[in-house]
Write a protein that holds these residues in place. Structure first.
Motif, PDB file in Angstrom:
ATOM      1  N   ARG A 143       4.063 -10.248 -10.977  1.00 35.10           N
ATOM      2  CA  ARG A 143       2.775 -10.730 -11.493  1.00 35.10           C
ATOM      3  C   ARG A 143       1.643 -10.604 -10.472  1.00 35.10           C
ATOM      4  O   ARG A 143       0.522 -10.998 -10.744  1.00 35.10           O
ATOM      5  N   VAL A 144       1.945 -10.073  -9.303  1.00 34.24           N
ATOM      6  CA  VAL A 144       0.924  -9.866  -8.273  1.00 34.24           C
ATOM      7  C   VAL A 144       0.506  -8.396  -8.353  1.00 34.24           C
ATOM      8  O   VAL A 144       1.325  -7.500  -8.189  1.00 34.24           O
ATOM      9  N   VAL A 145      -0.781  -8.188  -8.626  1.00 33.10           N
ATOM     10  CA  VAL A 145      -1.294  -6.845  -8.863  1.00 33.10           C
ATOM     11  C   VAL A 145      -2.437  -6.533  -7.902  1.00 33.10           C
ATOM     12  O   VAL A 145      -3.023  -7.435  -7.314  1.00 33.10           O
ATOM     13  N   ALA A 146      -2.735  -5.250  -7.779  1.00 34.04           N
ATOM     14  CA  ALA A 146      -3.878  -4.826  -6.977  1.00 34.04           C
ATOM     15  C   ALA A 146      -5.158  -5.052  -7.776  1.00 34.04           C
ATOM     16  O   ALA A 146      -5.128  -5.115  -9.010  1.00 34.04           O
ATOM     17  N   SER A 147      -6.271  -5.155  -7.106  1.00 33.88           N
ATOM     18  CA  SER A 147      -7.545  -5.377  -7.807  1.00 33.88           C
ATOM     19  C   SER A 147      -7.944  -4.176  -8.659  1.00 33.88           C
ATOM     20  O   SER A 147      -8.671  -4.322  -9.630  1.00 33.88           O
ATOM     21  N   ASP A 148      -7.426  -2.991  -8.321  1.00 40.83           N
ATOM     22  CA  ASP A 148      -7.799  -1.779  -9.044  1.00 40.83           C
ATOM     23  C   ASP A 148      -6.650  -1.145  -9.819  1.00 40.83           C
ATOM     24  O   ASP A 148      -6.722   0.001 -10.224  1.00 40.83           O
ATOM     25  N   GLY A 149      -5.579  -1.875 -10.029  1.00 38.32           N
ATOM     26  CA  GLY A 149      -4.443  -1.332 -10.778  1.00 38.32           C
ATOM     27  C   GLY A 149      -3.215  -2.191 -10.606  1.00 38.32           C
ATOM     28  O   GLY A 149      -3.269  -3.280 -10.047  1.00 38.32           O
ATOM     29  N   ILE A 150      -2.108  -1.680 -11.050  1.00 40.10           N
ATOM     30  CA  ILE A 150      -0.870  -2.468 -11.078  1.00 40.10           C
ATOM     31  C   ILE A 150      -0.312  -2.733  -9.678  1.00 40.10           C
ATOM     32  O   ILE A 150       0.370  -3.716  -9.455  1.00 40.10           O
ATOM     33  N   GLY A 151      -0.598  -1.859  -8.728  1.00 36.49           N
ATOM     34  CA  GLY A 151      -0.057  -2.049  -7.385  1.00 36.49           C
ATOM     35  C   GLY A 151       1.326  -1.445  -7.252  1.00 36.49           C
ATOM     36  O   GLY A 151       1.738  -0.628  -8.063  1.00 36.49           O
ATOM     37  N   HIS A 152       2.042  -1.878  -6.255  1.00 37.06           N
ATOM     38  CA  HIS A 152       3.370  -1.327  -5.960  1.00 37.06           C
ATOM     39  C   HIS A 152       4.456  -2.321  -6.367  1.00 37.06           C
ATOM     40  O   HIS A 152       4.170  -3.453  -6.734  1.00 37.06           O
ATOM     41  N   TYR A 153       5.720  -1.875  -6.257  1.00 40.46           N
ATOM     42  CA  TYR A 153       6.843  -2.749  -6.574  1.00 40.46           C
ATOM     43  C   TYR A 153       8.086  -2.176  -5.927  1.00 40.46           C
ATOM     44  O   TYR A 153       8.317  -0.962  -5.985  1.00 40.46           O
ATOM     45  N   THR A 154       8.866  -3.043  -5.303  1.00 42.00           N
ATOM     46  CA  THR A 154      10.102  -2.619  -4.651  1.00 42.00           C
ATOM     47  C   THR A 154      11.279  -3.000  -5.540  1.00 42.00           C
ATOM     48  O   THR A 154      11.349  -4.138  -5.975  1.00 42.00           O
ATOM     49  N   PRO A 155      12.201  -2.116  -5.846  1.00 43.15           N
ATOM     50  CA  PRO A 155      12.309  -0.760  -5.344  1.00 43.15           C
ATOM     51  C   PRO A 155      11.595   0.278  -6.210  1.00 43.15           C
ATOM     52  O   PRO A 155      11.304   1.367  -5.736  1.00 43.15           O
ATOM     53  N   ARG A 156      11.324  -0.018  -7.487  1.00 47.64           N
ATOM     54  CA  ARG A 156      10.677   0.968  -8.354  1.00 47.64           C
ATOM     55  C   ARG A 156       9.593   0.331  -9.203  1.00 47.64           C
ATOM     56  O   ARG A 156       9.792  -0.740  -9.767  1.00 47.64           O
ATOM     57  N   LEU A 157       8.491   1.039  -9.346  1.00 48.16           N
ATOM     58  CA  LEU A 157       7.377   0.566 -10.160  1.00 48.16           C
ATOM     59  C   LEU A 157       7.784   0.359 -11.618  1.00 48.16           C
ATOM     60  O   LEU A 157       7.263  -0.537 -12.296  1.00 48.16           O
ATOM     61  N   GLU A 158       8.729   1.136 -12.097  1.00 47.23           N
ATOM     62  CA  GLU A 158       9.219   1.023 -13.474  1.00 47.23           C
ATOM     63  C   GLU A 158       9.672  -0.410 -13.801  1.00 47.23           C
ATOM     64  O   GLU A 158       9.458  -0.898 -14.905  1.00 47.23           O
ATOM     65  N   GLY A 159      10.269  -1.092 -12.831  1.00 47.23           N
ATOM     66  CA  GLY A 159      10.712  -2.471 -13.047  1.00 47.23           C
ATOM     67  C   GLY A 159       9.543  -3.421 -13.250  1.00 47.23           C
ATOM     68  O   GLY A 159       9.580  -4.309 -14.114  1.00 47.23           O
ATOM     69  N   LYS A 160       8.490  -3.250 -12.483  1.00 44.76           N
ATOM     70  CA  LYS A 160       7.295  -4.093 -12.612  1.00 44.76           C
ATOM     71  C   LYS A 160       6.650  -3.876 -13.974  1.00 44.76           C
ATOM     72  O   LYS A 160       6.288  -4.840 -14.660  1.00 44.76           O
ATOM     73  N   VAL A 161       6.518  -2.617 -14.381  1.00 44.43           N
ATOM     74  CA  VAL A 161       5.938  -2.297 -15.686  1.00 44.43           C
ATOM     75  C   VAL A 161       6.767  -2.940 -16.790  1.00 44.43           C
ATOM     76  O   VAL A 161       6.222  -3.580 -17.704  1.00 44.43           O
TER      77      VAL A 161
END
Length: 178
Positions: A143-161
């Motif tokens: 639930r923590v995102v960048a101000s200009d987009g979704i941001g990163h996620y460890t280990p894969r961005l697919e999990g955050k999405v």
């Protein structure tokens, strides 16, 4: 002990693994089996480097089901906060994880800068704490995102999405910045 289960959610298989002793020492999940095995190894190595005594032998527990219940909204994240051991976590990380879990509820997000402002620290420090979070899902670093987009996620961005979409936060998942 390591408790593992596979659940069907939103048309996907989700592997959830929980390393635990008296309390939860670490959580991992993945949307495919190969990634899940790599995540278990990464989590075990991380916990051991942090001085946590990890027993990765198979063990039965309700923890994977409880984590699933958090994903689908049957339990609030905060309901599992007392089940976390916080072994190997720095005092700063614990403060960040507890604040995030108690204050950023399902269906909402906060920016790295917003979280940093709430805790009087820097967005970079928040990013580091999120990257090192041994309790994903329960401590909702997704639930923590960048101000200009979704941001990163460890280990894969697919999990955050995936997690944000299940929670109904689709406006952030259309801006996949990697």
């Amino acid at each position: 002990m390591l408790s593992v289960d596979v659940f069907e959610m939103a048309g996907r298989k989700v592997w959830i693994g929980v390393i635990h002793e008296k309390k939860i020492q670490g959580i991992t999940f993945a949307l495919d089996g190969a990634q899940f095995r790599a995540n278990i190894e990464r989590l075990s190595d991380f916990l051991e480097r942090r001085g946590v005594d990890v027993d990765a032998s198979d063990g039965e527990s309700d923890y994977p089901s409880l984590v699933r219940d958090v994903i689908v909204g049957r339990l609030e994240n905060e309901d599992l906060l007392l089940e976390l051991s916080f072994e190997g976590v720095t005092p700063f990380e614990r403060r960040v994880y507890e604040w995030l879990t108690k204050n950023v509820k399902r269906g909402s997000v906060i920016t790295y800068g917003g979280l940093a402002g709430a805790l009087n620290t820097s967005p970079r420090a928040i990013g580091g704490a999120m990257r090192r979070n041994p309790y994903p899902i329960v401590v909702p670093c997704h639930r923590v995102v960048a101000s200009d987009g979704i941001g990163h996620y460890t280990p894969r961005l697919e999990g955050k999405v995936f997690l944000l979409e299940i929670e109904g936060v689709k406006e952030w998942t259309s801006s996949r910045r990697t």
